[in-house]
Design a protein around this motif. Structure first.
Motif, PDB file in Angstrom:
ATOM      1  N   LEU A 182       0.829  -1.320  -0.045  1.00  0.00           N
ATOM      2  CA  LEU A 182       0.027   0.051  -0.073  1.00  0.00           C
ATOM      3  C   LEU A 182       0.774   1.295   0.022  1.00  0.00           C
ATOM      4  N   GLN A 183       1.993   1.137   0.864  1.00  0.00           N
ATOM      5  CA  GLN A 183       2.762   2.268   0.626  1.00  0.00           C
ATOM      6  C   GLN A 183       3.464   2.653  -0.890  1.00  0.00           C
ATOM      7  N   SER A 184       3.634   1.659  -1.701  1.00  0.00           N
ATOM      8  CA  SER A 184       3.870   1.989  -3.167  1.00  0.00           C
ATOM      9  C   SER A 184       2.855   2.687  -3.751  1.00  0.00           C
ATOM     10  N   VAL A 185       1.351   1.927  -3.431  1.00  0.00           N
ATOM     11  CA  VAL A 185       0.349   2.347  -4.101  1.00  0.00           C
ATOM     12  C   VAL A 185       0.292   4.002  -3.893  1.00  0.00           C
ATOM     13  N   ILE A 186       0.492   4.256  -2.369  1.00  0.00           N
ATOM     14  CA  ILE A 186       0.515   5.911  -2.042  1.00  0.00           C
ATOM     15  C   ILE A 186       1.489   6.647  -2.879  1.00  0.00           C
ATOM     16  N   GLN A 187       2.703   6.061  -3.086  1.00  0.00           N
ATOM     17  CA  GLN A 187       3.604   6.820  -4.077  1.00  0.00           C
ATOM     18  C   GLN A 187       3.245   7.191  -5.274  1.00  0.00           C
ATOM     19  N   TRP A 188       2.578   5.891  -5.918  1.00  0.00           N
ATOM     20  CA  TRP A 188       2.074   6.143  -7.322  1.00  0.00           C
ATOM     21  C   TRP A 188       1.180   7.294  -7.149  1.00  0.00           C
ATOM     22  N   ILE A 189      -0.222   7.307  -6.325  1.00  0.00           N
ATOM     23  CA  ILE A 189      -1.003   8.472  -6.276  1.00  0.00           C
ATOM     24  C   ILE A 189      -0.307   9.852  -6.087  1.00  0.00           C
ATOM     25  N   LEU A 190       0.755   9.833  -5.238  1.00  0.00           N
ATOM     26  CA  LEU A 190       1.260  11.135  -5.275  1.00  0.00           C
ATOM     27  C   LEU A 190       2.027  11.528  -6.382  1.00  0.00           C
ATOM     28  N   LEU A 191       2.699  10.745  -7.159  1.00  0.00           N
ATOM     29  CA  LEU A 191       3.234  10.962  -8.490  1.00  0.00           C
ATOM     30  C   LEU A 191       2.387  11.431  -9.584  1.00  0.00           C
ATOM     31  N   LYS A 192       0.977  10.911  -9.380  1.00  0.00           N
ATOM     32  CA  LYS A 192      -0.115  11.529 -10.383  1.00  0.00           C
ATOM     33  C   LYS A 192      -0.562  12.669  -9.937  1.00  0.00           C
ATOM     34  N   SER A 193      -0.715  13.148  -8.785  1.00  0.00           N
ATOM     35  CA  SER A 193      -1.162  14.366  -8.343  1.00  0.00           C
ATOM     36  C   SER A 193      -0.323  15.425  -8.584  1.00  0.00           C
ATOM     37  N   ASN A 194      -0.909  16.793  -8.691  1.00  0.00           N
ATOM     38  CA  ASN A 194       0.075  17.947  -8.585  1.00  0.00           C
ATOM     39  C   ASN A 194       0.557  18.182  -7.307  1.00  0.00           C
ATOM     40  N   ALA A 195       1.479  19.076  -7.415  1.00  0.00           N
ATOM     41  CA  ALA A 195       2.445  19.369  -6.328  1.00  0.00           C
ATOM     42  C   ALA A 195       1.669  20.152  -5.166  1.00  0.00           C
ATOM     43  N   PHE A 196       0.846  20.816  -5.087  1.00  0.00           N
ATOM     44  CA  PHE A 196      -0.045  21.180  -4.028  1.00  0.00           C
ATOM     45  C   PHE A 196      -0.766  19.983  -3.167  1.00  0.00           C
ATOM     46  N   GLN A 197      -1.572  19.080  -4.149  1.00  0.00           N
ATOM     47  CA  GLN A 197      -2.350  18.132  -3.766  1.00  0.00           C
ATOM     48  C   GLN A 197      -1.333  17.339  -3.020  1.00  0.00           C
ATOM     49  N   ALA A 198      -0.237  17.036  -3.628  1.00  0.00           N
ATOM     50  CA  ALA A 198       0.720  16.046  -3.029  1.00  0.00           C
ATOM     51  C   ALA A 198       1.358  16.339  -1.669  1.00  0.00           C
ATOM     52  N   GLN A 199       1.644  17.715  -1.671  1.00  0.00           N
ATOM     53  CA  GLN A 199       2.008  18.325  -0.403  1.00  0.00           C
ATOM     54  C   GLN A 199       0.967  17.991   0.815  1.00  0.00           C
ATOM     55  N   ASP A 200      -0.264  18.441   0.534  1.00  0.00           N
ATOM     56  CA  ASP A 200      -1.245  18.539   1.567  1.00  0.00           C
ATOM     57  C   ASP A 200      -1.272  17.054   1.642  1.00  0.00           C
ATOM     58  N   ALA A 201      -1.400  16.003   0.710  1.00  0.00           N
ATOM     59  CA  ALA A 201      -1.496  14.605   0.931  1.00  0.00           C
ATOM     60  C   ALA A 201      -0.550  14.081   1.883  1.00  0.00           C
ATOM     61  N   MET A 202       0.803  14.438   1.730  1.00  0.00           N
ATOM     62  CA  MET A 202       1.947  13.918   2.400  1.00  0.00           C
ATOM     63  C   MET A 202       1.862  14.355   4.021  1.00  0.00           C
ATOM     64  N   VAL A 203       1.270  15.714   4.183  1.00  0.00           N
ATOM     65  CA  VAL A 203       1.175  16.090   5.645  1.00  0.00           C
ATOM     66  C   VAL A 203       0.016  15.333   6.574  1.00  0.00           C
TER      67      VAL A 203
END
Length: 358
Positions: A182-203
């Protein structure tokens, strides 16, 4: 001449139930548990007040009560800071931490293994993956996030149960493997999202209550608090199940039904807490063993209080006590504290197995 022996009416009329209750009332273990529970309540309340009243913007208890009751005080921005930042963070940490702690203790008791917490098994990560996918790639928000988080938690739980086939050690291994995937799936999702969405998701994925809103807290409390009550009511049955299935059935505790009901409640509680607070690391793992050490047995209420205290304290430390003025999500603080405890549990469980084979 026959002598009659006079007996006290109180002694002759005292039933076995009364005698048993009298012995329980003087049981030092019970007094110790009551003292520990009272201390936990006081500690949780104190930490909550510290989180609300102290920090970069301090309040007196009187001013805080006035603001909560709707009164505007003279200090500029005080109402906003308390009602939109400090208080919602403290309440979310209180309820979310209590849910993580109670659910973790219930799962550990159910599986009879201190490592079998929802975060180690990957249930929290299943809810997180589903929620992150819908938030970042589909743009969802609100109640739908809760529903997909529940579905994600149940999906991972179903896979774990199907592959583990009732074996505790295999369940933990399958859960760890699921979490890695699932960690790999999350990394894939973050790569597919834009920078702002990825930042919020990571927090959020780090476990954070910094941006919670009152509607989210209402959702968390409205569904999470009944889950806490259910788990607390089932605590006695969980303690009986720890004795083993034959003895539990002999004592009148339905093994299969109780296990299924507790498991569903745990997944729901974890999903609700994760959908609002993110997967706060190790709270579910830490709360149960700490509560058991304090109470001398499994206690869902004590585990909930420990989980709430850890989460609130972690949020306060991350917000105000980090050198250099940096602010860290609560999950980073609990992760740093939980990593050595996880190592200790692994060593302790290995020692227990070694002693059992001698």
């Amino acid at each position: 001449m026959n002598e009659t022996t006079s007996t006290s009416p109180s002694a002759t009329q005292m039933s076995p139930t009364t005698l048993e209750r009298s012995r329980v009332d003087t049981d030092p273990r019970k007094r110790r548990r009551l003292f520990a529970l009272g201390a936990l309540i006081v500690a949780t309340l104190t930490i909550f007040l510290v989180r609300v009243l102290l920090g970069d913007f301090t309040f007196t208890i009187t001013d805080a009560v006035r603001i909560v009751l709707g009164e505007q005080i003279d200090v500029s921005g005080a109402n906003y800071v308390l009602m939109e930042s400090k208080l919602p963070r403290a309440v979310a940490a209180l309820v979310g931490g209590a849910l993580f702690g109670a659910a973790g203790a219930a799962m550990q008791s159910l599986v009879r293994n201190p490592l079998a917490s929802p975060d180690v098994l990957g249930i929290s990560l299943g809810s997180s993956t589903a929620a992150v996918f819908c938030v970042t790639l589909l743009g969802w928000s609100g109640w739908p996030i809760l529903f997909v988080a529940v579905l994600g938690g149940f999906a991972v739980s179903g896979v774990i149960l199907a592959l583990a086939k009732g074996q505790t050690a295999r369940m933990i291994l399958v859960g760890i493997a699921m979490a890695a995937g699932l960690q790999s799936v999350i990394q894939w999702i973050l790569l597919k999202s834009n920078a702002f969405q990825a930042q919020d998701a990571m927090v959020w994925l780090a476990g954070s209550v910094s941006d919670v809103t009152w509607p989210e807290i209402a959702r968390l409390a409205g569904i999470g608090l009944p889950m806490l009550v259910v788990l607390a009511v089932l605590a006695h049955r969980l303690r009986v199940l720890e004795l083993g299935r034959p003895l539990a059935v002999g004592l009148g505790v339905p093994d299969g039904a109780t296990r299924a009901f507790v498991f569903v409640t745990v997944v729901l509680g974890i999903a609700v807490a994760t959908s609002v607070c993110g997967p706060v690391a190790f709270v579910a793992l830490l709360a149960g063993p700490i509560a058991r050490r304090l109470m001398g047995r499994t206690s869902i209420v004590a585990a909930a209080l420990v989980g709430a205290s850890i989460t609130i304290a972690g949020d306060y430390v991350g917000a105000y006590l980090i050198p250099g003025g940096g602010k860290l999500p609560v999950g980073v603080i609990t992760g740093l504290a939980g990593a050595p405890v996880l190592a200790w549990l692994l060593v302790a469980s290995q020692r227990g197995r070694s002693k059992g084979t001698r």
